[in-house]
Design a protein around this motif. Structure first.
Motif, mmCIF file in Angstrom:
data_model
loop_
_atom_site.group_PDB
_atom_site.id
_atom_site.type_symbol
_atom_site.label_atom_id
_atom_site.label_comp_id
_atom_site.label_asym_id
_atom_site.label_seq_id
_atom_site.Cartn_x
_atom_site.Cartn_y
_atom_site.Cartn_z
ATOM 1 N N GLY A 115 -11.847 -6.577 9.864
ATOM 2 C CA GLY A 115 -12.139 -5.215 9.755
ATOM 3 C C GLY A 115 -11.102 -4.458 10.215
ATOM 4 N N GLU A 116 -9.920 -4.674 9.802
ATOM 5 C CA GLU A 116 -8.883 -3.702 9.803
ATOM 6 C C GLU A 116 -8.629 -3.215 8.498
ATOM 7 N N TYR A 117 -9.214 -2.305 8.164
ATOM 8 C CA TYR A 117 -9.345 -2.009 6.623
ATOM 9 C C TYR A 117 -8.225 -1.259 6.433
ATOM 10 N N GLU A 118 -7.790 -0.247 7.071
ATOM 11 C CA GLU A 118 -6.671 0.802 6.874
ATOM 12 C C GLU A 118 -5.275 -0.098 6.710
ATOM 13 N N LYS A 126 -11.375 -18.831 9.956
ATOM 14 C CA LYS A 126 -10.634 -18.276 10.960
ATOM 15 C C LYS A 126 -9.100 -17.484 10.476
ATOM 16 N N TYR A 127 -9.201 -16.247 10.758
ATOM 17 C CA TYR A 127 -8.124 -15.114 10.257
ATOM 18 C C TYR A 127 -7.286 -14.990 11.343
ATOM 19 N N ILE A 186 -5.659 -8.307 -6.606
ATOM 20 C CA ILE A 186 -5.260 -7.547 -5.430
ATOM 21 C C ILE A 186 -5.989 -5.873 -5.548
ATOM 22 N N ARG A 187 -5.972 -5.535 -6.864
ATOM 23 C CA ARG A 187 -6.396 -4.036 -6.884
ATOM 24 C C ARG A 187 -7.919 -4.378 -6.537
ATOM 25 N N ILE A 188 -8.763 -5.281 -6.724
ATOM 26 C CA ILE A 188 -10.242 -5.451 -6.364
ATOM 27 C C ILE A 188 -10.246 -5.257 -4.916
ATOM 28 N N ASN A 189 -9.505 -6.118 -4.427
ATOM 29 C CA ASN A 189 -9.598 -6.319 -2.596
ATOM 30 C C ASN A 189 -9.003 -5.068 -2.216
ATOM 31 N N TYR A 190 -8.084 -4.093 -2.697
ATOM 32 C CA TYR A 190 -7.721 -2.894 -2.318
ATOM 33 C C TYR A 190 -8.665 -1.932 -2.462
ATOM 34 N N ALA A 191 -9.467 -1.898 -3.600
ATOM 35 C CA ALA A 191 -10.509 -0.923 -3.603
ATOM 36 C C ALA A 191 -11.739 -1.288 -2.895
ATOM 37 N N LEU A 192 -11.837 -2.409 -2.554
ATOM 38 C CA LEU A 192 -12.992 -2.944 -1.612
ATOM 39 C C LEU A 192 -12.589 -2.254 -0.234
ATOM 40 N N ALA A 193 -11.406 -2.370 0.279
ATOM 41 C CA ALA A 193 -10.925 -1.903 1.520
ATOM 42 C C ALA A 193 -11.198 -0.571 1.611
ATOM 43 N N ILE A 194 -10.869 0.277 0.578
ATOM 44 C CA ILE A 194 -10.881 1.448 0.539
ATOM 45 C C ILE A 194 -12.284 2.036 0.876
ATOM 46 N N CYS A 195 -13.174 1.276 0.206
ATOM 47 C CA CYS A 195 -14.662 1.667 0.245
ATOM 48 C C CYS A 195 -15.302 1.538 1.558
ATOM 49 N N LYS A 196 -14.743 0.452 2.317
ATOM 50 C CA LYS A 196 -15.052 -0.113 3.576
ATOM 51 C C LYS A 196 -14.684 0.883 4.623
ATOM 52 N N THR A 197 -13.809 1.910 4.316
ATOM 53 C CA THR A 197 -13.506 2.832 5.123
ATOM 54 C C THR A 197 -14.444 4.195 5.180
ATOM 55 N N VAL A 198 -15.375 4.106 4.138
ATOM 56 C CA VAL A 198 -16.329 5.194 4.101
ATOM 57 C C VAL A 198 -17.379 5.193 5.095
ATOM 58 N N GLU A 199 -17.746 6.220 6.081
ATOM 59 C CA GLU A 199 -18.443 6.483 6.980
ATOM 60 C C GLU A 199 -19.020 7.878 6.733
ATOM 61 N N ASN A 201 -2.254 -12.208 1.110
ATOM 62 C CA ASN A 201 -3.018 -12.939 2.132
ATOM 63 C C ASN A 201 -3.222 -12.615 3.565
ATOM 64 N N TYR A 202 -2.222 -11.586 3.795
ATOM 65 C CA TYR A 202 -2.020 -10.770 5.204
ATOM 66 C C TYR A 202 -3.190 -9.835 5.080
ATOM 67 N N GLY A 203 -3.073 -8.951 3.883
ATOM 68 C CA GLY A 203 -4.185 -8.098 3.582
ATOM 69 C C GLY A 203 -5.624 -8.591 3.760
ATOM 70 N N ASN A 204 -5.907 -9.791 3.113
ATOM 71 C CA ASN A 204 -7.097 -10.370 3.168
ATOM 72 C C ASN A 204 -7.494 -10.937 4.710
ATOM 73 N N ILE A 205 -6.632 -11.254 5.551
ATOM 74 C CA ILE A 205 -6.904 -11.595 6.720
ATOM 75 C C ILE A 205 -7.229 -10.207 7.630
ATOM 76 N N LEU A 206 -6.261 -9.264 7.524
ATOM 77 C CA LEU A 206 -6.845 -7.939 8.232
ATOM 78 C C LEU A 206 -8.308 -7.515 7.609
ATOM 79 N N PHE A 207 -8.627 -7.482 6.265
ATOM 80 C CA PHE A 207 -9.757 -7.186 5.754
ATOM 81 C C PHE A 207 -10.923 -7.882 6.557
#
Length: 229
Positions: free
Chosen positions: A70-73, A38-39, A95-108, A61-67
């Motif tokens: 699907g709110e990657y930006e 639940k996020y 933090i850097r790992i999740n940060y990098a993952l979020a960046i990767c998720k923005t790729v289309e 933690n807030y960033g993880n919830i947004l991730f």
């Protein structure tokens, strides 16, 4: 006067203590909900307000919830804020790992569009920069602080290599198509020239026949008008 000042200090300390207790309770509740899938982004956002003690935790933690929502930006922004705070060295790589993952998720990426492939590669490279900036992963070898960061860097590099090969293949395909188009144009030009030459030949043959016909008529006229002297 001193008594009033002390009272104000006590009140401020009580308010800070209440805020800390609220943050601890809210954070525990968020972690519990997060583990249950639940996020709640509203609660996560409230946790970031006036969070002086371990503020990076609230942003992380807030960033993880947004991730997870699907709110990657927006997640990227929270991870960025978390990295600007005082962070224990052992916590930074997560933090850097999740940060990098979020960046990767923005790729289309449109794999048939060279510009899209180029932008995707640039985005993936920026994610690697996040992992290697403080040594969580190492750009040149696998001697970073975090095995997870190194593994993520390796996975991103594989995707970059795949896209670069695809980029080269698409470039070759475009060159082949261009050459085929040029060959087609050349063939059409040759056919047009041959057609013109054929027309010229046909016209020349026709003119020759007309001349021969006129010459025959001329000979007949001469023969009919010739008399013996």
């Amino acid at each position: 006067m001193k008594k009033k000042v002390l009272i104000m200090i006590y009140i401020i300390l009580i308010l800070i203590s209440l805020k800390l207790l609220y943050n601890m309770g809210t954070n525990s509740m968020l972690i519990s909900q997060y583990n249950q899938g639940k996020y709640d982004s509203n609660q996560g956002k409230k946790l970031t307000y006036l969070n002086f003690i371990q503020g990076y935790v609230a942003n992380y933690n807030y960033g993880n919830i947004l991730f997870q929502n699907g709110e990657y930006e927006n997640a990227i922004e929270e991870y960025r804020k978390a990295l600007k705070r005082m962070i224990p060295k052992e916590k930074e790589c997560n933090i850097r790992i999740n940060y990098a993952l979020a960046i990767c998720k923005t790729v289309e990426v449109d794999e048939k569009d060279q510009d899209s492939i180029r932008k995707a590669i640039e985005t993936y490279e920026s994610a690697i920069d996040i992992l290697t900036e403080e040594g969580c992963a190492n750009k040149n070898d696998n001697n970073g602080h975090s095995p997870k960061a190194e593994q993520l860097k390796e996975d991103i590099e594989k995707e970059i290599d795949r896209l670069k090969k695809l980029q080269k293949q698409e470039d070759n395909n475009q060159k082949d198509e261009q050459e085929e188009t040029e060959d087609s144009k050349t063939t059409e030009e040759v056919e047009t020239i041959e057609e013109k030459i054929q027309n010229i030949k046909e016209e020349a043959i026709k003119d020759q026949r007309d001349l021969e016909s006129e010459f025959d008529n001329y000979n007949k006229d001469i023969q009919s008008n010739t008399k013996n002297w």
